[in-house]
Design a protein around this motif. Structure first.
Motif, short mmCIF file in Angstrom:
data_model
loop_
_atom_site.label_atom_id
_atom_site.label_comp_id
_atom_site.label_asym_id
_atom_site.label_seq_id
_atom_site.Cartn_x
_atom_site.Cartn_y
_atom_site.Cartn_z
N GLU A 45 0.84 -1.21 0.00
CA GLU A 45 0.00 0.00 0.00
C GLU A 45 0.87 1.26 0.00
O GLU A 45 0.59 2.22 -0.71
N SER B 187 -6.73 -1.75 -5.20
CA SER B 187 -8.11 -2.20 -5.07
C SER B 187 -8.12 -3.70 -5.31
O SER B 187 -7.32 -4.22 -6.08
N PRO B 188 -9.04 -4.40 -4.66
CA PRO B 188 -9.11 -5.85 -4.83
C PRO B 188 -9.49 -6.21 -6.26
O PRO B 188 -10.20 -5.45 -6.93
N GLY B 189 -9.03 -7.37 -6.69
CA GLY B 189 -9.38 -7.86 -8.01
C GLY B 189 -10.82 -8.34 -8.03
O GLY B 189 -11.52 -8.31 -7.01
N GLN C 189 -12.01 -12.29 -5.09
CA GLN C 189 -11.35 -11.94 -3.84
C GLN C 189 -10.39 -13.04 -3.42
O GLN C 189 -10.74 -14.21 -3.35
N HIS C 190 -9.18 -12.65 -3.16
CA HIS C 190 -8.12 -13.56 -2.71
C HIS C 190 -8.32 -13.82 -1.22
O HIS C 190 -8.77 -12.94 -0.50
N GLN D 191 -7.18 -11.08 1.06
CA GLN D 191 -8.05 -9.90 1.17
C GLN D 191 -9.17 -10.15 2.16
O GLN D 191 -9.54 -9.28 2.92
N GLU D 192 -9.72 -11.37 2.15
CA GLU D 192 -10.77 -11.71 3.10
C GLU D 192 -10.25 -11.60 4.52
O GLU D 192 -10.93 -11.08 5.40
N GLN E 269 -7.77 -9.67 5.56
CA GLN E 269 -7.58 -8.23 5.86
C GLN E 269 -8.92 -7.59 6.25
O GLN E 269 -8.97 -6.80 7.17
N GLU E 270 -9.99 -7.92 5.52
CA GLU E 270 -11.30 -7.35 5.83
C GLU E 270 -11.79 -7.81 7.20
O GLU E 270 -12.35 -7.05 7.96
#
Length: 95
Positions: free
Chosen positions: A65, A76-78, A81-82, A85-86, A88-89
């Motif tokens: 970042e 931004s996420p692709g 969702q990888h 990323q899940e 991180q959320e």
């Protein structure tokens, strides 16, 4: 303190479960990894492949970042969702 990729990555590792655990997971000797993360050691450098592995293991993309922001980009996420990323959320929702 001035931010740098090395300083941010050092913080990512030190804030992870255990820095020795991170070294083990990325397959680097602990002293080597910590030397590469030392912003004051000009003779040891953090490689891009090592950084990628640290981000995968710690599930922390702060360094990525920072690099994007320094270059005038935003991440931004692709479309798909990888799993990282899940995670991180989930972490952001818990805070």
């Amino acid at each position: 303190m001035n931010d740098s990729v090395t300083r941010i990555t050092q913080a990512m590792v030190l804030n992870a479960k255990q820095s020795k655990w991170v070294a083990e997971r990325i397959g680097k000797p602990y002293p080597t990894m910590m030397r590469e993360l030392n912003p004051y050691d000009q003779s040891a450098k953090l490689g891009a492949d090592t950084l990628l592995e640290i981000m995968r293991v710690t599930k922390n993309i702060s360094a990525l970042e920072y690099m994007a922001e320094e270059l005038g980009y935003k991440l931004s996420p692709g479309a798909e969702q990888h799993p990282m990323q899940e995670e991180q959320e989930h972490i952001a929702d818990s805070a």
